[in-house]
Design a protein around this motif. Structure first.
Motif, PDB file in Angstrom:
ATOM      1  N   ARG A   1      -1.929  -4.463  -0.871  1.00  0.00           N
ATOM      2  CA  ARG A   1      -3.374  -4.714  -0.805  1.00  0.00           C
ATOM      3  C   ARG A   1      -3.896  -5.504  -1.998  1.00  0.00           C
ATOM      4  O   ARG A   1      -5.023  -6.012  -1.950  1.00  0.00           O
ATOM      5  CB  ARG A   1      -4.124  -3.384  -0.697  1.00  0.00           C
ATOM      6  CG  ARG A   1      -3.997  -2.726   0.670  1.00  0.00           C
ATOM      7  CD  ARG A   1      -4.866  -1.493   0.816  1.00  0.00           C
ATOM      8  NE  ARG A   1      -4.340  -0.350   0.082  1.00  0.00           N
ATOM      9  CZ  ARG A   1      -4.839   0.141  -1.035  1.00  0.00           C
ATOM     10  NH1 ARG A   1      -5.895  -0.441  -1.605  1.00  0.00           N
ATOM     11  NH2 ARG A   1      -4.304   1.191  -1.627  1.00  0.00           N
ATOM     12  N   HIS A   2      -3.073  -5.643  -3.043  1.00  0.00           N
ATOM     13  CA  HIS A   2      -3.542  -6.309  -4.264  1.00  0.00           C
ATOM     14  C   HIS A   2      -2.607  -7.438  -4.714  1.00  0.00           C
ATOM     15  O   HIS A   2      -2.577  -7.775  -5.897  1.00  0.00           O
ATOM     16  CB  HIS A   2      -3.684  -5.282  -5.392  1.00  0.00           C
ATOM     17  CG  HIS A   2      -4.738  -4.254  -5.149  1.00  0.00           C
ATOM     18  ND1 HIS A   2      -6.077  -4.465  -5.443  1.00  0.00           N
ATOM     19  CD2 HIS A   2      -4.662  -3.011  -4.602  1.00  0.00           C
ATOM     20  CE1 HIS A   2      -6.773  -3.388  -5.117  1.00  0.00           C
ATOM     21  NE2 HIS A   2      -5.943  -2.498  -4.595  1.00  0.00           N
TER      22      HIS A   2
ATOM     23  N   TRP B   1      -1.977 -15.710  -3.572  1.00  0.00           N
ATOM     24  CA  TRP B   1      -1.130 -14.523  -3.552  1.00  0.00           C
ATOM     25  C   TRP B   1      -0.557 -14.205  -4.931  1.00  0.00           C
ATOM     26  O   TRP B   1       0.440 -13.493  -5.046  1.00  0.00           O
ATOM     27  CB  TRP B   1      -0.004 -14.698  -2.530  1.00  0.00           C
ATOM     28  CG  TRP B   1      -0.510 -14.757  -1.125  1.00  0.00           C
ATOM     29  CD1 TRP B   1      -0.522 -15.819  -0.283  1.00  0.00           C
ATOM     30  CD2 TRP B   1      -1.120 -13.677  -0.400  1.00  0.00           C
ATOM     31  NE1 TRP B   1      -1.094 -15.492   0.917  1.00  0.00           N
ATOM     32  CE2 TRP B   1      -1.468 -14.180   0.878  1.00  0.00           C
ATOM     33  CE3 TRP B   1      -1.412 -12.339  -0.694  1.00  0.00           C
ATOM     34  CZ2 TRP B   1      -2.081 -13.390   1.848  1.00  0.00           C
ATOM     35  CZ3 TRP B   1      -2.019 -11.559   0.276  1.00  0.00           C
ATOM     36  CH2 TRP B   1      -2.345 -12.077   1.527  1.00  0.00           C
TER      37      TRP B   1
ATOM     38  N   LEU C   1      -0.778  -8.010 -11.271  1.00  0.00           N
ATOM     39  CA  LEU C   1      -0.129  -6.744 -10.953  1.00  0.00           C
ATOM     40  C   LEU C   1       0.981  -6.396 -11.948  1.00  0.00           C
ATOM     41  O   LEU C   1       2.150  -6.231 -11.548  1.00  0.00           O
ATOM     42  CB  LEU C   1       0.447  -6.785  -9.537  1.00  0.00           C
ATOM     43  CG  LEU C   1      -0.487  -6.435  -8.379  1.00  0.00           C
ATOM     44  CD1 LEU C   1       0.238  -6.595  -7.053  1.00  0.00           C
ATOM     45  CD2 LEU C   1      -1.008  -5.017  -8.518  1.00  0.00           C
TER      46      LEU C   1
ATOM     47  N   ASP D   1      -3.992 -10.151  -6.898  1.00  0.00           N
ATOM     48  CA  ASP D   1      -4.488  -9.769  -8.216  1.00  0.00           C
ATOM     49  C   ASP D   1      -3.359  -9.796  -9.243  1.00  0.00           C
ATOM     50  O   ASP D   1      -2.180  -9.910  -8.896  1.00  0.00           O
ATOM     51  CB  ASP D   1      -5.089  -8.357  -8.174  1.00  0.00           C
ATOM     52  CG  ASP D   1      -6.203  -8.243  -7.145  1.00  0.00           C
ATOM     53  OD1 ASP D   1      -6.846  -9.280  -6.855  1.00  0.00           O
ATOM     54  OD2 ASP D   1      -6.413  -7.131  -6.624  1.00  0.00           O
TER      55      ASP D   1
ATOM     56  N   HIS E   1      -0.469   0.009  -2.126  1.00  0.00           N
ATOM     57  CA  HIS E   1      -1.366  -0.544  -3.148  1.00  0.00           C
ATOM     58  C   HIS E   1      -0.944  -1.973  -3.520  1.00  0.00           C
ATOM     59  O   HIS E   1      -1.795  -2.871  -3.627  1.00  0.00           O
ATOM     60  CB  HIS E   1      -1.329   0.361  -4.385  1.00  0.00           C
ATOM     61  CG  HIS E   1      -2.087  -0.184  -5.560  1.00  0.00           C
ATOM     62  ND1 HIS E   1      -3.441   0.008  -5.732  1.00  0.00           N
ATOM     63  CD2 HIS E   1      -1.676  -0.944  -6.625  1.00  0.00           C
ATOM     64  CE1 HIS E   1      -3.835  -0.586  -6.849  1.00  0.00           C
ATOM     65  NE2 HIS E   1      -2.781  -1.167  -7.405  1.00  0.00           N
TER      66      HIS E   1
ATOM     67  N   ALA F   1      -3.164   2.946 -11.857  1.00  0.00           N
ATOM     68  CA  ALA F   1      -3.896   3.168 -10.610  1.00  0.00           C
ATOM     69  C   ALA F   1      -3.419   4.420  -9.885  1.00  0.00           C
ATOM     70  O   ALA F   1      -4.136   4.957  -9.037  1.00  0.00           O
ATOM     71  CB  ALA F   1      -3.752   1.952  -9.707  1.00  0.00           C
TER      72      ALA F   1
END
Length: 311
Positions: free
Chosen positions: A212-213, A278, A218, A216, A209, A226
């Motif tokens: 993949r994010h 990133w 985080l 974003d 996870h 999540a």
């Protein structure tokens, strides 16, 4: 490699610190005792980015003792791989045998004793003090050879020693970073138990996870939500692996940024734009993080990476 014959043995220095001109005061000075004849050995120094390395080849049985030196950086550690032969390493009250293909850690700023029986080849790496905080529990300790990652690192070091003379500056820099990363994994595996119960599968899902994010926001709370777990449990999963959630996110982001900076197809994008993609938005914070992790500024790394690649 400069040497000085003394009544109590042979002073050897300059095998890692090739610019050393201080004799016993050099940061890599050791005292070598050879029972049969004056000490003789062949040395080949290498540079692997922020890491200094050297291969030492000798024919006779030797005993190597550390010398107190104010030039040795506090907290400095050495990673020694025995390519051929048999030996022993003593430090911090532990005596560890060393066989062909095995490696051990020891501190260059504290007393140690290293012995080789007969013909030997020894590959030595001086680790960056900024990259590690290694406890005394790891020095001269064969427990670090237990995890599966240690077998991977051992094979990697053997091949690295074989190919070191053929490596260009960029390849050497990147491989030095990889050695640091794998060693960090070995130390984490050596000191931390596996997550309990279904924690292994959960941790794998969390890591996927995060990857993949990365672009974003985080925070740990969002990652925990999540996966329907508490923030406390999420922190526990990562603490068992030897680092924090935030540490892992930061390192994964920096690794993706590093890959993009080395991509000539992205050379038109400012480094800060890539960092922002990133998830690292603050330019000054990004530069400090990148230099701390890789030993170069983003601009310096990009210049070396792109210049070193074929068209």
């Amino acid at each position: 490699m400069p040497i000085e014959h003394r009544p109590d043995g042979t002073l050897v220095y300059g095998y890692l610190d090739t610019a050393a001109r201080q004799g016993a005061g050099a940061s890599d000075a050791v005292l070598v005792r050879d029972e049969d004849r004056p000490y003789q050995a062949e040395t080949r120094p290498y540079r692997l980015g922020a890491l200094g390395a050297c291969e030492i080849t000798g024919e006779d049985r030797v005993r190597v003792s550390s010398l107190r030196s104010t030039a040795a950086p506090a907290g400095e550690h050495l990673l020694g791989l025995l390519r051929d032969g048999n030996g022993r390493l003593e430090q911090d009250g532990r005596l560890a045998p060393l066989s062909t293909g095995e490696f051990l850690l020891y501190s260059g700023s504290r007393p140690f004793r290293l012995e080789f029986d007969g013909p030997y080849r020894y590959f030595l790496i001086r680790l960056s003090t900024a990259a590690f905080s290694i406890s005394r529990g790891f020095t001269a300790n064969r427990d670090i050879l237990g995890p599966p990652s240690a077998r991977i690192l051992g094979a990697m070091l053997m091949e690295l020693a074989d190919q070191a003379a053929r490596l260009g500056p960029l390849a050497g820099h990147e491989l030095g970073h990889h050695v640091t990363a794998v060693l960090r994994t070995v130390l984490h595996e050596s000191s931390r138990p596996a997550p309990p119960g279904d924690g292994v599968a959960l941790l794998e899902r969390v890591l996927d996870h995060i990857d993949r994010h990365l672009g974003d926001d985080l925070p740990p709370a969002a990652i925990a939500a999540a996966h329907h777990v508490s923030v406390r449990y999420l922190h526990k999963l990562f603490q068992q692996q030897g680092h924090t959630v935030s540490d892992h996110v930061r390192r994964r982001r920096l690794d993706r940024i590093r890959q993009d900076l080395a991509d000539a197809a992205l050379a038109h994008l400012p480094a800060q734009t890539i960092a922002g993609r990133w998830g690292i938005k603050d330019p000054s914070h990004f530069s400090k993080l990148f230099r701390s992790e890789y030993g170069l500024s983003p601009r310096e790394f990009r210049r070396e990476a792109i210049a070193g690649r074929p068209d």
